[in-house]
Write a protein that holds these residues in place. Structure first.
Motif, PDB file in Angstrom:
ATOM      1  N   GLU A 138       7.164  -4.858  -8.888  1.00 45.29           N
ATOM      2  CA  GLU A 138       6.927  -3.446  -8.030  1.00 45.29           C
ATOM      3  C   GLU A 138       6.002  -3.650  -6.759  1.00 45.29           C
ATOM      4  OE1 GLU A 138       6.407  -3.880 -10.989  1.00 45.29           O
ATOM      5  OE2 GLU A 138       7.486  -3.402 -12.222  1.00 45.29           O
ATOM      6  N   HIS A 139       5.491  -4.520  -6.309  1.00 46.46           N
ATOM      7  CA  HIS A 139       4.523  -4.436  -5.124  1.00 46.46           C
ATOM      8  C   HIS A 139       5.157  -5.871  -5.071  1.00 46.46           C
ATOM      9  CE1 HIS A 139       2.660  -0.863  -5.783  1.00 46.46           C
ATOM     10  NE2 HIS A 139       2.599  -1.351  -7.313  1.00 46.46           N
ATOM     11  N   ILE A 140       5.061  -6.355  -3.836  1.00 46.70           N
ATOM     12  CA  ILE A 140       6.006  -7.285  -3.114  1.00 46.70           C
ATOM     13  C   ILE A 140       5.307  -7.653  -1.379  1.00 46.70           C
ATOM     14  CG2 ILE A 140       8.482  -7.698  -3.772  1.00 46.70           C
ATOM     15  CD1 ILE A 140       9.386  -6.710  -0.822  1.00 46.70           C
ATOM     16  N   PHE A 141       5.137  -9.287  -1.130  1.00 44.32           N
ATOM     17  CA  PHE A 141       4.413  -9.177   0.295  1.00 44.32           C
ATOM     18  C   PHE A 141       4.750  -8.229   0.855  1.00 44.32           C
ATOM     19  CE2 PHE A 141       3.968 -11.750   3.983  1.00 44.32           C
ATOM     20  CZ  PHE A 141       2.507 -12.077   3.687  1.00 44.32           C
ATOM     21  N   PRO A 142       3.134  -7.670   1.988  1.00 44.02           N
ATOM     22  CA  PRO A 142       1.714  -8.387   2.090  1.00 44.02           C
ATOM     23  C   PRO A 142       0.629  -7.900   0.841  1.00 44.02           C
ATOM     24  CG  PRO A 142       2.524  -7.100   3.736  1.00 44.02           C
ATOM     25  CD  PRO A 142       3.704  -7.363   2.798  1.00 44.02           C
ATOM     26  N   SER A 143       1.328  -7.147   0.128  1.00 47.13           N
ATOM     27  CA  SER A 143       1.116  -5.561  -1.124  1.00 47.13           C
ATOM     28  C   SER A 143      -0.322  -6.278  -1.389  1.00 47.13           C
ATOM     29  CB  SER A 143       1.914  -5.287  -1.851  1.00 47.13           C
ATOM     30  OG  SER A 143       1.853  -5.810  -2.706  1.00 47.13           O
ATOM     31  N   TYR A 144      -0.087  -7.163  -1.869  1.00 47.54           N
ATOM     32  CA  TYR A 144      -1.125  -8.104  -2.711  1.00 47.54           C
ATOM     33  C   TYR A 144      -2.239  -8.639  -1.748  1.00 47.54           C
ATOM     34  CZ  TYR A 144       3.210 -11.177  -3.023  1.00 47.54           C
ATOM     35  OH  TYR A 144       3.615 -11.923  -2.570  1.00 47.54           O
ATOM     36  N   ILE A 145      -2.203  -9.496  -0.313  1.00 46.47           N
ATOM     37  CA  ILE A 145      -3.078  -9.156   0.683  1.00 46.47           C
ATOM     38  C   ILE A 145      -3.586  -7.768   1.315  1.00 46.47           C
ATOM     39  CG2 ILE A 145      -3.365 -11.043   2.305  1.00 46.47           C
ATOM     40  CD1 ILE A 145      -2.091 -12.212   0.125  1.00 46.47           C
ATOM     41  N   ASP A 146      -2.620  -6.874   1.687  1.00 43.20           N
ATOM     42  CA  ASP A 146      -3.554  -5.930   1.743  1.00 43.20           C
ATOM     43  C   ASP A 146      -4.890  -5.743   0.887  1.00 43.20           C
ATOM     44  OD1 ASP A 146      -1.865  -5.457   3.658  1.00 43.20           O
ATOM     45  OD2 ASP A 146      -0.466  -3.940   2.682  1.00 43.20           O
ATOM     46  N   ASP A 147      -4.407  -6.116  -0.838  1.00 46.50           N
ATOM     47  CA  ASP A 147      -5.688  -5.377  -1.506  1.00 46.50           C
ATOM     48  C   ASP A 147      -6.383  -6.278  -1.193  1.00 46.50           C
ATOM     49  OD1 ASP A 147      -3.632  -3.723  -1.950  1.00 46.50           O
ATOM     50  OD2 ASP A 147      -3.676  -5.006  -4.239  1.00 46.50           O
ATOM     51  N   LEU A 148      -6.569  -7.238  -1.578  1.00 43.24           N
ATOM     52  CA  LEU A 148      -7.438  -8.454  -0.924  1.00 43.24           C
ATOM     53  C   LEU A 148      -7.995  -7.562   0.262  1.00 43.24           C
ATOM     54  CD1 LEU A 148      -9.384 -10.579  -1.692  1.00 43.24           C
ATOM     55  CD2 LEU A 148      -8.134 -12.073  -0.631  1.00 43.24           C
ATOM     56  N   SER A 149      -7.824  -7.316   1.847  1.00 39.44           N
ATOM     57  CA  SER A 149      -8.077  -6.875   2.570  1.00 39.44           C
ATOM     58  C   SER A 149      -9.474  -5.746   2.617  1.00 39.44           C
ATOM     59  CB  SER A 149      -7.363  -7.004   3.190  1.00 39.44           C
ATOM     60  OG  SER A 149      -7.444  -6.187   4.683  1.00 39.44           O
ATOM     61  N   LEU A 150      -8.455  -4.898   1.137  1.00 39.99           N
ATOM     62  CA  LEU A 150      -9.551  -3.578   1.425  1.00 39.99           C
ATOM     63  C   LEU A 150     -10.494  -4.139   0.338  1.00 39.99           C
ATOM     64  CD1 LEU A 150      -8.663  -0.301   1.096  1.00 39.99           C
ATOM     65  CD2 LEU A 150      -7.569  -0.279  -0.380  1.00 39.99           C
TER      66      LEU A 150
END
Length: 293
Positions: free
Chosen positions: A116-128
């Motif tokens: 459902e969520h692809i790169f870079p969404s999981y890096i966005d989460d870490l940054s947040l």
């Protein structure tokens, strides 16, 4: 007879499809992490669960606070693996315990998962999450002056990509990051058609526009790239290539091989239940001491 055979065949096909779905959502280490967490000691730390760092359901973290923190109040931010498609912070209580009892505060984060969520969404989460911790350190009773980013497998990719990304993130704590510890990380590979993780990336986007290897910048952060001697999932070249690139730019990097562990057992061997039998945690502790001296 034919109707019965057709009915049986239909039921079999339905069962196979159900099994495929269950297999997709299940990993053998689910049993292992469940057992580890059930048996992990509960002394030496406190834990605050499900701290929201953003507005969405997966924007949650568990914060483990050491009962005997070190004077420099180091903070480990741990990101789990699972091919970007699987995993949950609740499965890694043993990581929080393993380092909280050594004087580290530990934040274990969740992030959005593929497909459902692809790169870079999981890096966005870490940054947040990192920016949230910088803004909320007093509320969380942590310090962000000495941060160590640590990730296993896909999580190692995530922590590396938080710094080395095609469009660099505005991290409020960037100058507070002392080290990155990557455990069996995939930093330099072509994901096109990969049977494990293709769904986590845009297949139309070339890997050289995504992999952190291509976006390394010179800095003072210390990098510790751990590899599992018996890893049959992530190629050794991921770490050796990144190590060479980091050193080429004058960055501090150490390549560390852990004997007698595989890709998945590497993270389990950090647990207090097994760390006496493997060198994983001891070598991570040496890296942490080196990073903070």
């Amino acid at each position: 007879m034919r109707l019965n055979l057709q009915r049986w065949s239909g039921q079999l096909n339905a069962t196979v499809e159900t099994a495929k779905t269950l297999y997709r959502d299940f990993r053998i280490y689910d049993f292992g992490s469940y057992a580890l967490n059930r048996l992990t000691p509960k002394q030496g730390y406190s834990v605050q669960r499900n701290v929201p760092y953003g507005l969405k359901a997966r924007h949650r973290m568990d914060v483990y606070r050491s009962s005997s923190p070190r004077s420099e109040r180091p903070l480990i931010v741990f990101v789990h693996g699972g091919a970007w498609m699987h995993g949950d912070k609740k499965d890694y209580g043993f990581i929080g315990e393993a380092f909280a009892k050594e004087g580290f505060d530990v934040a274990v984060i969740n992030y959005h998962l593929a497909p459902e969520h692809i790169f870079p969404s999981y890096i966005d989460d870490l940054s947040l999450a990192l920016n949230f911790m910088s803004q909320s350190q007093q509320k969380l009773h942590i310090a962000v002056d000495n941060i160590v980013l640590m990730g296993h497998s896909a999580g190692a990719f995530n922590v590396m990509s938080a710094l080395y990304h095609p469009q660099p993130y505005q991290l409020q704590s960037r100058d507070k990051i002392r080290a990155i510890i990557g455990l069996a990380g995939p930093y330099h590979f072509d994901y096109k058609g990969d049977p494990l993780c293709a769904d986590a990336f845009d297949q139309e986007l070339p890997y050289n526009q995504v992999m952190p290897y291509y976006f390394v910048q010179q800095n003072t952060i210390k990098h510790y790239l751990f590899t599992a001697a018996n890893d049959n999932i992530v190629s050794l070249s991921n770490s050796t290539d990144l190590d060479a690139k980091l050193k080429e730019l004058g960055n501090y990097s150490r390549l560390i091989s852990v004997p007698r562990v595989g890709h998945i057992t590497m993270i389990g061997s950090v647990s207090s239940l097994f760390s006496r039998f493997f060198s994983t945690k001891a070598q991570i502790m040496r890296a942490l001491e080196d990073a903070l001296k």
